[in-house]
Design a protein around this motif. Structure first.
Motif, PDB file in Angstrom:
ATOM      1  N   ALA A  23       0.805  -1.219   0.000  1.00 48.53           N
ATOM      2  CA  ALA A  23       0.000   0.000   0.000  1.00 48.53           C
ATOM      3  C   ALA A  23       0.840   1.272   0.000  1.00 48.53           C
ATOM      4  O   ALA A  23       0.444   2.289  -0.574  1.00 48.53           O
ATOM      5  CB  ALA A  23      -0.942   0.002   1.197  1.00 48.53           C
ATOM      6  N   THR A  24       2.004   1.242   0.646  1.00 45.22           N
ATOM      7  CA  THR A  24       2.822   2.455   0.751  1.00 45.22           C
ATOM      8  C   THR A  24       3.832   2.607  -0.385  1.00 45.22           C
ATOM      9  O   THR A  24       4.600   3.574  -0.393  1.00 45.22           O
ATOM     10  CB  THR A  24       3.570   2.498   2.093  1.00 45.22           C
ATOM     11  N   SER A  25       3.833   1.687  -1.341  1.00 46.65           N
ATOM     12  CA  SER A  25       4.721   1.823  -2.495  1.00 46.65           C
ATOM     13  C   SER A  25       4.230   2.962  -3.383  1.00 46.65           C
ATOM     14  O   SER A  25       3.039   3.066  -3.674  1.00 46.65           O
ATOM     15  CB  SER A  25       4.740   0.527  -3.313  1.00 46.65           C
ATOM     16  N   MET A  26       5.145   3.793  -3.816  1.00 53.02           N
ATOM     17  CA  MET A  26       4.743   4.921  -4.662  1.00 53.02           C
ATOM     18  C   MET A  26       5.830   5.189  -5.697  1.00 53.02           C
ATOM     19  O   MET A  26       7.018   4.992  -5.453  1.00 53.02           O
ATOM     20  CB  MET A  26       4.495   6.173  -3.819  1.00 53.02           C
ATOM     21  N   THR A  27       5.405   5.634  -6.858  1.00 51.53           N
ATOM     22  CA  THR A  27       6.341   6.067  -7.881  1.00 51.53           C
ATOM     23  C   THR A  27       6.713   7.510  -7.596  1.00 51.53           C
ATOM     24  O   THR A  27       5.845   8.362  -7.408  1.00 51.53           O
ATOM     25  CB  THR A  27       5.717   5.961  -9.278  1.00 51.53           C
ATOM     26  N   LEU A  28       8.017   7.772  -7.549  1.00 51.35           N
ATOM     27  CA  LEU A  28       8.526   9.126  -7.381  1.00 51.35           C
ATOM     28  C   LEU A  28       9.107   9.582  -8.714  1.00 51.35           C
ATOM     29  O   LEU A  28      10.041   8.965  -9.229  1.00 51.35           O
ATOM     30  CB  LEU A  28       9.607   9.147  -6.298  1.00 51.35           C
ATOM     31  N   ALA A  29       8.540  10.636  -9.274  1.00 52.18           N
ATOM     32  CA  ALA A  29       9.011  11.171 -10.549  1.00 52.18           C
ATOM     33  C   ALA A  29       9.717  12.502 -10.319  1.00 52.18           C
ATOM     34  O   ALA A  29       9.164  13.404  -9.673  1.00 52.18           O
ATOM     35  CB  ALA A  29       7.839  11.365 -11.507  1.00 52.18           C
ATOM     36  N   THR A  30      10.932  12.608 -10.840  1.00 44.30           N
ATOM     37  CA  THR A  30      11.738  13.818 -10.703  1.00 44.30           C
ATOM     38  C   THR A  30      12.334  14.179 -12.059  1.00 44.30           C
ATOM     39  O   THR A  30      12.317  13.375 -13.000  1.00 44.30           O
ATOM     40  CB  THR A  30      12.881  13.615  -9.693  1.00 44.30           C
ATOM     41  N   ALA A  31      12.882  15.367 -12.151  1.00 45.03           N
ATOM     42  CA  ALA A  31      13.603  15.784 -13.356  1.00 45.03           C
ATOM     43  C   ALA A  31      14.694  16.754 -12.941  1.00 45.03           C
ATOM     44  O   ALA A  31      14.458  17.646 -12.114  1.00 45.03           O
ATOM     45  CB  ALA A  31      12.670  16.439 -14.370  1.00 45.03           C
ATOM     46  N   GLY A  32      15.870  16.574 -13.503  1.00 41.33           N
ATOM     47  CA  GLY A  32      16.992  17.443 -13.181  1.00 41.33           C
ATOM     48  C   GLY A  32      17.056  18.650 -14.083  1.00 41.33           C
ATOM     49  O   GLY A  32      16.117  18.973 -14.820  1.00 41.33           O
ATOM     50  N   ALA A  33      18.193  19.332 -14.054  1.00 43.02           N
ATOM     51  CA  ALA A  33      18.380  20.538 -14.847  1.00 43.02           C
ATOM     52  C   ALA A  33      18.302  20.273 -16.343  1.00 43.02           C
ATOM     53  O   ALA A  33      17.948  21.162 -17.122  1.00 43.02           O
ATOM     54  CB  ALA A  33      19.718  21.182 -14.488  1.00 43.02           C
TER      55      ALA A  33
END
Length: 215
Positions: free
Chosen positions: A47-57
Motif C-alpha cells: 500500500a505504501t509503495s509509490m512512484t517518485l518522478a523527478t527531473a533534473g536541470a
C-alpha cells in the motif's frame, strides 16, 4: 517476434464502484487518508509503495518506486541517499510528483508539489528504526553510482558490520529524508467502459479547489 503477445489487444474492464463529488472530503489529505487506510487493509505489503518522478536541470524525467514513510499536514516523506540520482535531481529542481497505484481497488492518486530535505535528526531517527542489515547497506552503498562487482559491496557491508560490532551504526550525513509539500492531488477511480472518475484538488489563495476531470 512472432511469439510476442499482441499487447495492443489486451483489455481490462474496471468494475469497482464509482466516486462522486459528494463522497469527497473537502481536504485532500483527509481523502488520501481514507484511501490509504482502505489500501492498507486490503494490501498491507504494497500500500505504501509509490512512484517518485523527478527531473533534473537537463529536463529528462526519471521515475522509480520508493516507500512512503510518513504523511501529515506537513507533507509526504521518504528516505534515501542524497547522492543518488533522485537526490541530485531534487537539488537541481526541487519539484516532484508521487503516484500511488492500488490495483485491487482500481485506484490511483497523483500528488505534485515542491520538495524539501528533512533535518538530519529526523533521518537519523528513522535510520535507527530500520533493521541492522538495512542500516549497514545504506551506510555502505553510494546509491546510483557504478561498482565493479557485487562482491565489493558485500565486502564493504561486512567490514562495516565488523567495525560497529556491538555498537550503534552512525547515520551517514549523506543519507536522510525528503518531504513533498502538495500543491495538487488527483484521485482516479477506475470505472466500466473507460468512463473513469477523476477529481483534481488544486491549491490557490482561497484554499483547495476541486474539479472533475474527463477520463
Amino acid at each position: 517476434m512472432s511469439d510476442t503477445p499482441e499487447i495492443s489487444a489486451l483489455r481490462r474492464e474496471y468494475v469497482a464502484a464509482g466516486l462522486s463529488r459528494a463522497e469527497l472530503a473537502a481536504d485532500p489529505l483527509e481523502q488520501f487518508g481514507h484511501w490509504m487506510q482502505q489500501a492498507l487493509e486490503a494490501y498491507p505489503d504494497d500500500a505504501t509503495s509509490m512512484t517518485l518522478a523527478t527531473a533534473g536541470a537537463d529536463g529528462w524525467p526519471a521515475a522509480r518506486i520508493v516507500l512512503l514513510k510518513r504523511f501529515d499536514a506537513d507533507g509526504f516523506c521518504w528516505f534515501t541517499d542524497f547522492r543518488s540520482e533522485k537526490g541530485e535531481q531534487l537539488q537541481q529542481n526541487p519539484k516532484a510528483e508521487l503516484l500511488f497505484y492500488w490495483r485491487g481497488l482500481e485506484r490511483q492518486v497523483r500528488i505534485r508539489g515542491r520538495v524539501e530535505q528533512l533535518d538530519h535528526a529526523m533521518g537519523e531517527t528513522y535510520f535507527h528504526e530500520r533493521p541492522r542489515g538495512s542500516q549497514l547497506s545504506a551506510a555502505a552503498s553510494h546509491q546510483s553510482f557504478p561498482i565493479d562487482h557485487r562482491i565489493t559491496l558485500e565486502q564493504r557491508v561486512a567490514e562495516l558490520d565488523q567495525t560497529f560490532e556491538g555498537a550503534v551504526i552512525p547515520c551517514p550525513l549523506t543519507w536522510g529524508g525528503y518531504r513533498l509539500i502538495p500543491e495538487l492531488y488527483e484521485f482516479w477511480q477506475g470505472r466500466e467502459n473507460r468512463l473513469h472518475d477523476r477529481f483534481r484538488y488544486q491549491y490557490n489563495d482561497t484554499g483547495w479547489q476541486i474539479e472533475r476531470l474527463q477520463p
